[in-house]
Design an enzyme around this catalytic site. Structure first.
Site, PDB file in Angstrom:
ATOM      1  N   LYS A 158       0.853  -1.195   0.000  1.00  0.00           N
ATOM      2  CA  LYS A 158       0.000   0.000   0.000  1.00  0.00           C
ATOM      3  C   LYS A 158       0.889   1.246   0.000  1.00  0.00           C
ATOM      4  O   LYS A 158       2.048   1.183   0.415  1.00  0.00           O
ATOM      5  CB  LYS A 158      -0.918   0.003   1.228  1.00  0.00           C
ATOM      6  CG  LYS A 158      -0.145  -0.134   2.542  1.00  0.00           C
ATOM      7  CD  LYS A 158      -1.036  -0.555   3.687  1.00  0.00           C
ATOM      8  CE  LYS A 158      -0.201  -0.882   4.918  1.00  0.00           C
ATOM      9  NZ  LYS A 158      -0.996  -1.391   6.039  1.00  0.00           N
ATOM     10  N   GLY A 212      -8.025   1.631   1.719  1.00  0.00           N
ATOM     11  CA  GLY A 212      -8.804   0.460   1.323  1.00  0.00           C
ATOM     12  C   GLY A 212      -9.955   0.831   0.418  1.00  0.00           C
ATOM     13  O   GLY A 212     -10.194   0.204  -0.626  1.00  0.00           O
ATOM     14  N   VAL A 254      -1.469 -11.074   6.808  1.00  0.00           N
ATOM     15  CA  VAL A 254      -1.970 -11.798   7.981  1.00  0.00           C
ATOM     16  C   VAL A 254      -3.366 -12.311   7.644  1.00  0.00           C
ATOM     17  O   VAL A 254      -4.316 -11.535   7.490  1.00  0.00           O
ATOM     18  CB  VAL A 254      -2.018 -10.880   9.215  1.00  0.00           C
ATOM     19  CG1 VAL A 254      -2.570 -11.657  10.406  1.00  0.00           C
ATOM     20  CG2 VAL A 254      -0.640 -10.323   9.530  1.00  0.00           C
ATOM     21  N   GLY A 266       9.490  36.463  15.818  1.00  0.00           N
ATOM     22  CA  GLY A 266      10.399  36.186  16.922  1.00  0.00           C
ATOM     23  C   GLY A 266      11.729  36.891  16.804  1.00  0.00           C
ATOM     24  O   GLY A 266      12.768  36.370  17.216  1.00  0.00           O
ATOM     25  N   ASN A 272       5.864  43.431  18.714  1.00  0.00           N
ATOM     26  CA  ASN A 272       6.072  43.687  20.135  1.00  0.00           C
ATOM     27  C   ASN A 272       7.519  44.040  20.435  1.00  0.00           C
ATOM     28  O   ASN A 272       7.800  44.981  21.174  1.00  0.00           O
ATOM     29  CB  ASN A 272       5.668  42.455  20.949  1.00  0.00           C
ATOM     30  CG  ASN A 272       4.166  42.278  21.032  1.00  0.00           C
ATOM     31  OD1 ASN A 272       3.485  43.070  21.651  1.00  0.00           O
ATOM     32  ND2 ASN A 272       3.644  41.250  20.381  1.00  0.00           N
ATOM     33  N   HIS A 300       1.001  28.917  14.174  1.00  0.00           N
ATOM     34  CA  HIS A 300       0.857  28.455  15.553  1.00  0.00           C
ATOM     35  C   HIS A 300       0.685  26.943  15.586  1.00  0.00           C
ATOM     36  O   HIS A 300       0.084  26.347  14.697  1.00  0.00           O
ATOM     37  CB  HIS A 300      -0.366  29.108  16.210  1.00  0.00           C
ATOM     38  CG  HIS A 300      -0.205  30.595  16.385  1.00  0.00           C
ATOM     39  ND1 HIS A 300      -1.275  31.459  16.423  1.00  0.00           N
ATOM     40  CD2 HIS A 300       0.895  31.367  16.512  1.00  0.00           C
ATOM     41  CE1 HIS A 300      -0.835  32.686  16.574  1.00  0.00           C
ATOM     42  NE2 HIS A 300       0.484  32.663  16.636  1.00  0.00           N
ATOM     43  N   LEU A 312     -20.523  31.098  16.319  1.00  0.00           N
ATOM     44  CA  LEU A 312     -20.499  32.305  17.141  1.00  0.00           C
ATOM     45  C   LEU A 312     -21.582  33.283  16.716  1.00  0.00           C
ATOM     46  O   LEU A 312     -22.256  33.895  17.552  1.00  0.00           O
ATOM     47  CB  LEU A 312     -19.117  32.976  17.040  1.00  0.00           C
ATOM     48  CG  LEU A 312     -17.982  32.282  17.793  1.00  0.00           C
ATOM     49  CD1 LEU A 312     -16.623  32.764  17.285  1.00  0.00           C
ATOM     50  CD2 LEU A 312     -18.100  32.541  19.296  1.00  0.00           C
TER      51      LEU A 312
END
Length: 1088
Positions: free
Chosen positions: A56, A65, A109, A307, A344, A746, A765
Site C-alpha cells: 500500500k 482500502g 496476515v 520572533g 512587540n 501556531h 459564534l
C-alpha cells in the site's frame, strides 16, 4: 508546529523497537521508494520472497482500502508489478492531486472480519483519550459515535482492570484480558515516545497473537530534544497532494538553527500572489484576506517570519521567496505582499534591511517578472524601516507601496489585488512618532503620584491584600496596579520595558520585584525608573526570591523550551504564586498538560506557553506585550479603557491594541493565551472574567482555526452566562480552500475535523449571538459600531484623556533611531563583528572560506585591506612557514622554554619570547626593507651602498648569518628566491640585494643575504609591483613595522610549539649550570 504526521513505516518501527509485549507479532516491513531497486530490497528483506504480502502507499493517504490502494495476499512478483504500475503516477484523493512515490510492503496476515478491532489514542487538553471499538477495518464507520472512550488525565496512567472493564467489555472473553494488556502497554509507549495521535485499524488478534495491520501516527516534534535517541531518524512527510520543495527544507533548516520562527509552505508554484508576512497570526489573516477576495487559486505560498529574526535570517528567507516568485512568469505580473502586524519586540528596521538586501539582489528579475510590492508594518523602529523601504522604491524599478500602522493591516491586500484604489503612504501623524512620544513636546516632567486605575478602573486601597482580591462575583482579578512579579531569565530589555510601562501608568512602584537566573550568583542589576537609576536583585535560587518577597504573586517565565517546564513546576510549589506567564514556544504538549493539571490543582492562572503575555493598562504588563514605549503611548495603554480582548496570537494582540485604540476609548485588559494547542488558560476563562468585571463593557475575541475552545463561548452566550456584547472572529478561513492540509504558524492552528475550521466556528459564534464580521477587513469597523452603540445607550461614558509622564529614551535606542550622535572612542576599518556574520575588511567570513583564501588572504584583508593575488598570499604563507622556528638556541625560543619550565602559562611564556624580538633578533625585516629601498630609490650602486654604510659605521640589516654562508647556503633563502623569481611580476629590489650580497660575501663568505633580508626586500617588491598599493602606502607600511609582523606571527607558532614541548616532556624549573658562567669578581675594592 508541534504535532507532525509520520510515515506508517516509522510509526511501526517505533512500536516494534520500544514495545516489549510478548504477544505482539513481529513487525516486518519494507519500504519501496521512487528509486526502487527490487533486487536490493529483496536482499535487505529476504522474507519478501517467501511470504504472502500486503502492499500500500505510505504517504499519509486516508482510507486507502476504499480507494483501492491496497493489494493483499500477493506474492513478491505480484507486488513488484503492482508497485511498478503505480509508482510516480498521479492520483486524486479528496480533491488533492498527488504522485505516488512511496509504498510499504508487509507480510499478509490471514484473518476474518470478526477478528478486526479498532484502537485510537489521541491527545486532549486534559490528557489523552483512548477510543476502542470491538469491530474494525474498512467499514468501521463513524468511530466517534460508536467507540467506547476512556479519558486519561495528564498525570495518570490507565490500569489493565480499568481498560478491561470500560473499553474492551464487548470483546470476546478469551482475548479480552490480552487486548486490555496490550492497550495499556501501547499507551505507555505512546506517552514515553511523545506520540500525539496513534490509530490502529485494524488491530487483529489471531491465535493469541496481536497484529498491527494499518497504522496512522503523529508525534510531538517539539519533544525531539527528549526523544532524539529513541526516535532515531524520523522524516516528516508533507500532506499528500503537496510535494516537498527543497526551498521548504532549507527554510525549515534555518528555523531549526534560529531562535526566531521561519516558516514556508509552497501552495502553488505558478501562483501570482506571494506573501512575506511577519507574525504567525498575521500570516494567517493575510492568507484569509487573499482567499476572501477570490484569489485562493492564485495564492502561491503560506509562510511567516517572527520572533525577532536577524537581518541575515530575513535576508536568507527573502531570497528564497524572491527566487520562487521569479521562477515562473505570469501574464498579469505578480504581487508580493510584505505584511505584518505591529511588532512587540522585533526591530522592524533590522528585519527590513535583510529584505531590502534581497530585493536589490533580485531587482532585475523582479522587473522582468513584473512584480508589484505592497508593504505594511508597525512596531519598534518601524518609521526607519518604512523610510528605507520607500527609498528603495526609487531604485528598485518596480511599483513599491509602503504603509504604516495608520493603515488597516489587510487594506494592502485589497490594493494589491485591484479591489481598492492604492492610497500611497503618507507620513505617520505627529503624535505617533517615536521622537515626539518619548521626548514630549516640552521638557517638563509629569509627576508620578496617582495611579491611573483610580479613575478608569477598580480602585485599590493600600491595605487591601492583592492576592485575595476578588470582585463581587468571586472570580479572581489577575492583575492590579499593586501586582508585583518575578521575571525568570536574564531579560533586561523586557524588564526595562515593564518598568517604563509602570512609570507611564503612574504606578507607585515598579512591578518587577526581582529576577531569577540560576546560571549566576546572587547580584543586582541596574535599571531606570523614569529619570533615576534603581537596582533590582537577581537570585540564583527561586526559593530565596520567594522568601525575600512574599508579596509577589506573579511569575513571568522567560525560560527556554528546555527549562520552562521545570522552572514552572518549581514555581507552582510556592503558595504565594497565583499567576504564571510562560513565554517559551516549543514546550512538548505532554509537558504542557502536566503543567495545566498542576496549575488547576493549585488554583494558579497560567498564560501561555508560546505567548507574548498580556497587558492591563494602568496596572501591569507582561514582558514585551504592547511593544515599545511609543506604541504603548500611541495605543493609550497607560490607562484603562472599556474594551477587554483575548487572542491566541501575541503579534495580533498588539494589532488589537492599535485597532481598539483607534475605534474605542481603549483597552481595559488584553491577554494572548498562546499559539500552542493546549494553552494554560483558554478564551472562556478570560472572557468570563471580563464579563464579571464592571469596568469592562465590550469583549473582543480573536480565535483561529483548530481546537474547539470557541464553542464554549457559544454555549455561555446561549445560556446567558455571558451578558456583555462579544465581537468575535476566528482567523484561518482560508484553510477550507486548500486542497491539502496546511499547518499555520501556531502549533494549534490546524483543523483536525470540520468542527475545528474557522468557517464553522464563525458561523456558530454568529448563531449564538456574538457580533461576527464578514471578514477581518471589517473587524475594526464592527468593533467601532458596537462601541458607538454602547456609547449612545449610555453604557459607556468616555472619559477625558490624561497626559502620561514623559519617560526618557534609552541611549542605545535613541542612537538606533538616529536621534543622537556621539564621537567614537576609536575607529576600525578592518573587521566588523556586529552583524550576523563576521566580516574582514567588509568580506563575509563565509565568502573567505568559500573562496579558500587561506591565512595569506586573511592577512591581506586585515593588514592591507586588499584582496591580494594568489601568488602574493602564497608568498605570505611561505614566509610564515619559513619563520615559524629556528631551534631552541635562539633568544626568543630560549626565553619561552625557561618561562615554561618555571611553570608559567602559555600566554606568559609566549610573551617572554616575543619580547626578545628586535633589531638583534628577528626584527631585521623592516630594517632591511628600509635600508635597501632607500639605497635603491636614491640610485646608489650596490658598491656605493655598501661603502656608505661602512662610512656610517652601520650594519646592513638582512646581511650576515652566524652559521650559514656561500658554501653552506640557507635553504630557506634558496626556496624563497626561487618562488619569487618564478611568480612575481618583477623583482628589482631582490636583484639589487643579490648584487649587494656579491660584494659583502667577497669580504666574508657568511655575509650572505639572510632570511630576514630576503623576506624584507621581496615583500617590498610585492607591495610595489602587485598593482594594489601606491608608493606612499608602501613606504607607510614599511615605516609602521608591518614586515616585522610577519616574523612575529610566524615565530609565535614556534614559541607555542616549544612551550607545549616542554610541558609534554614534564621539564622542571631551569637553572643555568655554573660551569657555563664566568664568575669574575672585582679585585681590591677601594673604600669610598
Amino acid at each position: 508546529m508541534s504535532v507532525k504526521a509520520i510515515y506508517e513505516a516509522d510509526g511501526k518501527r517505533l512500536i516494534s523497537q520500544h514495545l516489549q509485549f510478548p504477544q505482539l507479532a513481529p513487525i516486518k516491513s519494507a519500504v519501496a521508494a521512487s528509486n526502487l531497486d527490487c533486487a536490493k530490497l529483496q536482499d535487505e528483506s529476504s522474507w519478501l520472497s517467501s511470504e504472502r504480502l500486503v502492499v500500500k502507499p505510505d504517504q499519509l493517504i486516508k482510507r486507502r482500502g476504499k480507494l483501492g490502494l491496497i493489494k493483499v495476499n500477493a506474492d513478491w512478483p505480484e507486488v513488484q508489478k503492482w508497485i511498478t504500475e503505480r509508482m510516480n503516477k498521479p492520483i486524486q484523493v479528496s480533491g488533492a492531486t498527488g504522485t505516488l512515490r512511496r509504498f510499504i510492503v508487509e507480510p499478509f496476515v490471514k484473518h476474518t472480519q470478526d477478528q478486526e478491532l479498532y484502537l485510537c489514542i489521541y491527545g486532549t487538553r486534559e490528557g489523552d483519550s483512548i477510543l476502542f471499538y470491538h469491530e474494525g477495518g474498512v467499514d468501521v464507520g463513524n468511530v466517534d459515535e460508536k467507540a467506547l472512550k476512556l479519558d486519561i488525565a495528564a498525570n495518570k496512567l490507565p490500569s489493565i482492570d480499568q481498560v478491561e472493564k470500560e473499553l474492551v467489555k464487548n470483546v470476546a472473553a478469551p482475548i479480552k484480558r490480552l487486548v486490555a494488556e496490550f492497550i495499556v502497554a501501547l499507551f505507555n509507549i505512546y506517552r514515553k515516545l511523545y506520540f500525539a495521535y496513534l490509530e490502529i485499524n485494524p488491530l487483529v488478534v489471531v491465535d493469541n497473537a496481536i497484529y498491527i495491520l494499518d497504522l496512522a501516527a503523529k508525534i510531538d516534534a517539539t519533544a525531539e530534544y527528549l526523544c532524539k535517541k529513541e526516535w532515531g531518524e524520523i522524516t516528516f512527510p508533507p500532506p499528500f497532494g503537496r510535494d516537498a520543495y527543497p526551498e521548504e527544507a532549507y527554510i525549515a533548516e534555518l528555523d531549526a538553527k534560529s531562535g526566531a520562527s521561519l516558516k514556508l509552505t509552497i501552495l502553488n508554484e505558478q501562483g501570482r500572489v506571494w506573501t512575506m508576512v511577519a507574525g504567525g497570526g498575521a500570516s494567517v489573516i493575510y492568507s484569509d484576506t487573499i482567499c476572501d477576495l477570490g484569489f485562493s487559486h492564485e495564492l502561491a505560498n503560506y509562510g511567516e517570519y517572527s520572533g525577532a529574526p536577524t537581518e541575515s535570517q530575513t535576508y536568507e528567507y527573502a531570497k528564497v521567496v524572491l527566487s520562487l516568485i521569479c521562477r515562473h512568469k505570469h501574464p498579469e505580473g505578480k504581487v508580493l505582499i510584505i505584511g505584518g502586524g505591529i511588532a512587540n519586540f522585533t526591530n522592524v528596521a533590522a528585519t527590513f534591511k535583510g529584505i531590502i538586501r534581497a530585493l536589490m539582489e533580485f531587482r532585475h528579475l523582479l522587473v522582468e517578472s513584473k512584480v508589484s510590492i505592497f508593504a505594511r508594518r508597525g512596531g519598534p523602529n518601524y518609521q526607519e524601516g518604512l523610510r528605507m523601504m520607500r527609498d528603495l522604491g526609487t531604485d528598485l524599478g518596480v511599483p513599491l507601496h509602503v504603509f504604516g500602522p495608520e493603515t488597516h493591516m489587510t487594506a494592502i491586500v485589497s490594493m494589491a489585488l485591484g479591489k481598492q484604489a492604492v492610497s500611497d503612504y503618507t507620513a505617520t501623524v505627529a503624535n505617533t512618532q517615536t521622537v515626539s512620544l518619548l521626548l514630549g513636546e516640552s521638557s517638563s516632567t509629569v509627576s508620578n503620584k496617582k495611579s491611573r486605575t483610580s479613575s478608569f478602573g477598580e480602585a485599590l486601597s493600600d491595605n487591601k491584600d492583592v492576592k485575595s482580591l476578588r470582585n463581587e462575583r468571586g472570580r479572581i482579578t489577575v492583575f492590579t496596579d499593586k501586582t508585583r512579579c518575578f521575571v525568570w531569565g536574564m531579560q533586561p530589555r523586557a524588564v526595562q520595558g515593564m518598568l517604563d510601562f509602570d512609570y507611564v501608568s503612574s504606578r507607585e512602584t515598579w512591578s518587577v520585584a526581582a529576577m531569577i537566573y540560576p546560571f549566576s550568583g546572587d547580584h543586582k542589576q541596574k535599571f531606570y525608573w523614569g529619570h533615576k537609576e534603581i537596582l533590582i536583585p537577581v537570585f540564583k535560587d527561586m526559593s530565596d526570591a520567594m522568601r525575600k518577597f512574599p508579596e509577589v504573586d506573579v511569575l513571568v517565565n522567560f525560560a527556554s523550551l528546555r527549562s520552562a517546564y521545570d522552572s514552572t513546576m518549581e514555581a507552582l510549589q510556592f503558595k504565594q504564586i497565583k499567576a504564571i506567564s510562560i513565554i517559551a514556544e516549543g514546550i512538548p504538549e505532554a509537558k504542557t498538560k502536566q503543567l495545566i493539571a498542576t496549575a488547576q490543582e493549585k488554583d494558579v492562572t497560567v498564560i501561555g506557553p508560546a505567548t507574548v503575555g498580556g497587558i492591563k493598562p494602568g496596572c501591569f504588563r507582561i514582558g514585551n506585550t504592547g511593544g515599545m514605549l511609543d506604541n504603548i503611548i500611541a495605543s493609550k495603554l497607560y490607562r484603562p479603557g472599556s474594551v477587554a480582548y483575548v487572542s491566541r496570537s501575541g503579534g495580533m494582540s498588539n494589532e488589537l491594541n492599535n485597532m481598539i485604540c483607534r475605534t474605542t476609548d481603549g483597552v481595559y485588559e488584553g491577554v494572548a493565551i498562546g499559539g500552542d494547542r493546549y494553552p494554560g488558560t483558554t478564551f472562556i476563562d478570560h472572557i468570563l472574567r471580563y464579563n464579571d468585571t464592571d469596568d469592562v463593557k465590550l469583549i473582543v475575541m480573536l480565535g483561529e482555526v483548530g481546537g474547539i475552545e470557541e464553542y464554549h463561548i457559544c454555549q455561555e452566550i446561549k445560556n446567558g452566562r455571558i451578558t456583555k456584547p462579544v465581537v468575535a472572529w476566528c482567523i484561518g478561513t482560508c484553510a477550507s480552500m486548500f486542497t491539502s492540509e496546511v499547518q499555520f504558524g501556531h502549533a494549534g492552528a490546524c483543523a483536525n475535523a470540520d468542527r475545528e475550521t474557522s468557517v464553522a466556528k464563525n458561523k456558530a459564534l454568529r448563531e449564538a449571538g456574538a457580533h461576527v464580521p464578514n471578514s477581518f477587513d471589517d473587524y475594526g469597523i464592527l468593533i467601532r459600531d458596537v462601541y458607538n452603540d454602547l456609547v449612545s445607550k449610555g453604557t459607556i461614558v468616555p472619559k477625558p484623556e490624561q497626559q502620561p509622564p514623559t519617560v526618557p529614551m534609552d541611549y542605545a535606542w535613541a542612537r538606533e533611531l538616529g536621534l543622537i550622535r556621539k564621537p567614537s572612542s576609536f575607529m576600525t576599518t578592518i573587521c566588523d563583528e556586529r552583524g550576523d556574520e563576521l566580516r574582514y575588511a567588509g568580506m563575509p567570513i563565509s565568502e573567505i572560506f568559500k573562496e579558500e583564501m587561506g591565512i595569506g588572504g586573511v592577512i591581506g584583508l586585515l593588514w592591507f585591506q586588499r584582496r591580494l593575488p594568489h601568488y602574493a598570499t602564497r608568498f605570505i604563507e611561505m614566509c610564515l612557514i619559513l619563520t615559524a622556528d629556528h631551534g631552541p638556541a635562539v633568544s626568543g625560543a630560549h626565553n619561552t622554554i625557561v618561562t615554561a619550565r618555571a611553570g608559567k602559562d602559555l600566554i606568559s611564556s609566549l610573551t617572554s619570547g616575543l619580547l626578545t624580538i628586535g633589531d638583534r633578533f628577528g626584527g631585521a625585516l623592516d630594517g632591511a626593507a628600509r635600508q635597501f629601498s632607500e639605497a635603491f630609490d636614491l640610485g646608489l650602486l650596490p658598491m656605493e651602498f655598501v661603502n656608505s654604510m661602512r662610512k656610517q659605521n652601520k650594519l646592513i640589516m638582512g646581511i650576515g648569518h652566524r652559521v650559514k654562508s656561500l658554501n653552506n647556503p640557507d635553504k630557506r633563502v634558496v626556496i624563497l628566491k626561487h618562488y619569487v623569481k618564478s611568480n612575481f611580476p618583477s623583482t628589482p629590489l631582490l636583484d639589487y640585494a643579490i648584487e649587494v650580497e656579491k660584494i659583502t660575501t667577497s669580504k666574508r663568505p657568511n655575509l650572505i643575504l639572510n632570511v630576514d633580508g630576503c623576506i624584507g626586500v621581496c615583500f617590498v617588491d610585492l607591495l610595489r609591483n602587485c598593482g594594489a598599493f601606491t608608493t606612499e602606502e608602501v613606504t607607510e607600511y614599511i615605516e609602521s613595522g608591518t614586515l616585522n609582523g610577519i616574523f612575529v606571527l610566524g615565530r609565535s607558532m614556534g614559541f607555542i610549539g616549544h612551550f607545549l614541548d616542554q610541558k609534554r616532556l614534564k621539564q622542571g624549573l631551569y637553572r643555568h649550570p655554573w660551569d657555563d658562567i664566568s664568575y669574575i669578581m672585582p679585585e681590591g675594592l677601594d673604600d669610598v
